[in-house]
Design an enzyme around this catalytic site. Sequence first.
Site, mmCIF file in Angstrom:
data_model
loop_
_atom_site.group_PDB
_atom_site.id
_atom_site.type_symbol
_atom_site.label_atom_id
_atom_site.label_comp_id
_atom_site.label_asym_id
_atom_site.label_seq_id
_atom_site.Cartn_x
_atom_site.Cartn_y
_atom_site.Cartn_z
ATOM 1 C CG ASP A 42 -0.398 -0.124 2.508
ATOM 2 O OD1 ASP A 42 0.841 -0.171 2.601
ATOM 3 O OD2 ASP A 42 -1.165 -0.156 3.505
ATOM 4 C CD GLU A 118 0.510 -1.714 7.955
ATOM 5 O OE1 GLU A 118 0.227 -0.933 8.898
ATOM 6 O OE2 GLU A 118 0.942 -1.316 6.857
ATOM 7 C CD GLU A 185 8.115 -0.434 7.283
ATOM 8 O OE1 GLU A 185 7.142 -1.141 6.946
ATOM 9 O OE2 GLU A 185 8.323 0.702 6.828
HETATM 10 O O1 KIV Z 1 3.613 -1.101 1.511
HETATM 11 C C1 KIV Z 1 4.767 -1.540 1.400
HETATM 12 O O2 KIV Z 1 5.485 -1.293 0.417
HETATM 13 C C2 KIV Z 1 5.270 -2.385 2.492
HETATM 14 C C3 KIV Z 1 6.727 -2.709 2.496
HETATM 15 C C4 KIV Z 1 7.534 -1.546 2.947
HETATM 16 C C5 KIV Z 1 7.011 -3.890 3.344
HETATM 17 O O3 KIV Z 1 4.528 -2.755 3.335
#
Ligand code: KIV
EC number: 2.1.2.11
Length: 271
Positions: A42, A118, A185
Amino acid sequence: MRPSDLTSLKQKGQPIAVLTAWDSLSAALAEAAGADVLLVGDSLAMVALGHATTLPVTLDQMLHHTQAVARGLTSMPADQPLLVCDLPFLSYQCGEDRAVAAAGRLLKESSAAGVKLEGAEPEVIAVIDRLVRMGIPVMGHLGLTPQAVHRLGYRRQATDAISQERLIDQARSLERNGCFSLVLEHVPAKLASRVQQALTIPVIGIGAGDGCDGQVRVTADLLGLTPKQPPFSQALVDGRQLFIEALKGWVSQTRNHTPPTTGSPRSTPDC
Ligand code: KIV
């Protein structure tokens, strides 16, 4: 590549490379580079749609971009990277039925074979449990979770002992409830290594040190295309400057009616 193949890579100690893609061009580049997984993250809200956070992107937009990414893949289906799509903000926070409908739509209307979401709050665990039981592979995401930016900011997460123990418990809970892999992350490298050792599913890091089973990067960050580079993701090339200079050259040649000064392997003769 299938979700379960990632666990085999972890078992063999073979590092996993995950790149984001948001359209058919970026997908073709990431596939040609040999990525194991393409994530339609996203982050495309910021990278491709010009939003300040990931929150505004909708399920319809994620699907639209995932379909474009799928069209950019050129290898035979069995040889293609695993395609995973982020469930956008509010597509899984309003109950399990809505989450199954959202994730199911992504898998039904594109060639995505998994979704990422998430957090590991009890409500999210209930959603993961339901998705997995319905046959939808789920990738977890802990540490800096951008959909919670208004609560957590973009700071490094789990920097004290209590939050580190909590994160390890959450990671175990994601594994127990069926996630096939976990993105970590912007957390301390030592913590990421502890999580990597505690889990049998692969841990894919970004800003989490070298001790993970693989790494994920936003492709536009690696190529130096994003106006604001995250502190934990270095550009491999100053793509923005490179492209601006090339385009400036073209604009100037066009205005001055001068022929191109240099050819390139991909230049075509004028008709
Ligand atoms: O949205 C995204 O690109 C992500 C990555 C940074 C893992 O969640």
